[in-house]
Design an enzyme around this catalytic site. Structure first.
Site, PDB file in Angstrom:
ATOM      1  CG  ASP A  91      -0.183  -0.655   2.543  1.00  0.00           C
ATOM      2  OD1 ASP A  91       0.912  -0.595   2.631  1.00  0.00           O
ATOM      3  OD2 ASP A  91      -1.029  -1.081   3.249  1.00  0.00           O
ATOM      4  CG  ASN A 160      -8.695  -2.023  11.862  1.00  0.00           C
ATOM      5  OD1 ASN A 160      -7.679  -2.610  11.483  1.00  0.00           O
ATOM      6  ND2 ASN A 160      -8.956  -0.970  11.274  1.00  0.00           N
ATOM      7  CG  HIS A 162      -5.414  -2.498   8.810  1.00  0.00           C
ATOM      8  ND1 HIS A 162      -5.701  -1.290   9.133  1.00  0.00           N
ATOM      9  CD2 HIS A 162      -4.187  -2.933   8.806  1.00  0.00           C
ATOM     10  CE1 HIS A 162      -4.549  -0.922   9.670  1.00  0.00           C
ATOM     11  NE2 HIS A 162      -3.564  -1.743   9.437  1.00  0.00           N
ATOM     12  CD  GLU A 167      -8.582   0.380   7.790  1.00  0.00           C
ATOM     13  OE1 GLU A 167      -8.345  -0.506   8.733  1.00  0.00           O
ATOM     14  OE2 GLU A 167      -7.773   1.279   7.822  1.00  0.00           O
TER      15      GLU A 167
END
Ligand code: F6R
Length: 263
Positions: A91, A160, A162, A167
């Site tokens: 990313d 979380n 990811h 996400e």
């Protein structure tokens, strides 16, 4: 036990406290961050020695710093050769000025590429300043295909769950595309922006879940107690888009390298 994996397949690994493995998923628990990083570096090096033109997916963030340092050491001391390796970063933020010190491009050259002999034309990082991020993402996905697909994906994990910047609620069928960062991710990553969440870009280009799942081999690194809940959900929980990393339970060849505090 690890999720639905049979306990009978647990195998201790030398020098490591625990290794719990099924046929497709292995969980390796290391006593500390250094051991975790060293063991992960060995696996990456073994892949390069076996297949010198391997195609890697690579993460940024705090977690892989020890891994990159270990690989740099192996390059300098043992001649580990990266010259035929291709890399695709998972990313990149959208909109950071060229050369910005918090961009993932800056991070990768500063922490890794400048210290090993990876060929510059085999390095791929999504261009966060591309005029058309959708088109950039599609081109990136195509470039991965053209390279023959990813042999070996190295992942970190967000609090979380990811992976990449996928996400919670990301579709498992997703490919590389522009995404919006979750509030928790912006807060967690503020530490790379002088502690200021307002300076963290709201968008990034990220490989999708399907892009990652298409990799022939996956390893995920996690350390620190702040990751333990996500790790628990990833390995023991249901496979759900609410916890993107849980999809890795379905990957044919995935190894979790965990610090004891994250495990
Ligand atoms: C970054 C990436 C993210 C990070 C995750 C954990 O390229 O893909 O999924 O791996 O946010 O970041 P750290 O290691 O900083 O806790």
């Amino acid at each position: 036990t690890a999720g639905n994996l049979p306990e009978s397949s647990c195998k201790p690994l030398s020098g490591l406290k625990d290794a719990i493995g099924g046929d497709n998923v292995k969980v390796i628990v290391a006593d500390d961050y250094e051991i975790m990083s060293r063991e992960a570096a060995k696996i990456v090096a073994a892949e390069i020695r076996k297949k010198p033109d391997s195609v890697f997916a690579l993460p940024t963030g705090g977690t892989p710093l020890g891994l990159y340092a270990g690989l740099i050491r192996m390059h300098k001391e043992e001649g580990l050769d990266f010259s035929r390796v291709s890399t695709f970063n998972l990313d990149e933020y959208i909109g950071l000025p060229d050369g910005h010190e918090s961009s993932y491009s800056f991070y990768m050259y500063d922490r890794f590429f400048n210290h090993v002999n990876v060929s510059r034309d085999k390095i791929h990082i999504p261009r966060g300043l591309a005029k058309d991020p959708e088109e950039e993402a599609a081109t990136y996905e195509w470039a991965i295909k053209r390279a023959g697909g990813i042999d070996f994906a190295v992942l970190g994990i967000g609090r979380n769950g990811h992976i990449g910047f996928n996400e919670p609620k990301t579709e498992f069928g997703s490919l590389t595309r522009p995404i919006y960062l979750a509030k928790r991710t912006i807060e967690a990553n503020a530490r790379f922006f002088d502690g200021d969440p307002d300076s963290v870009p709201r968008q990034a280009i990220s490989m999708g879940i399907r892009t990652i799942m298409n990799a022939r081999k996956v390893i995920l690194l996690a350390s620190g107690p702040e990751k333990s809940r996500a790790i628990n959900q990833t390995i023991h929980g249901p496979v759900t888009e609410m916890v993107p990393s849980s999809v890795l339970q379905l990957h044919p060849d995935c190894t979790f390298f965990l610090g004891r505090d994250a495990a």
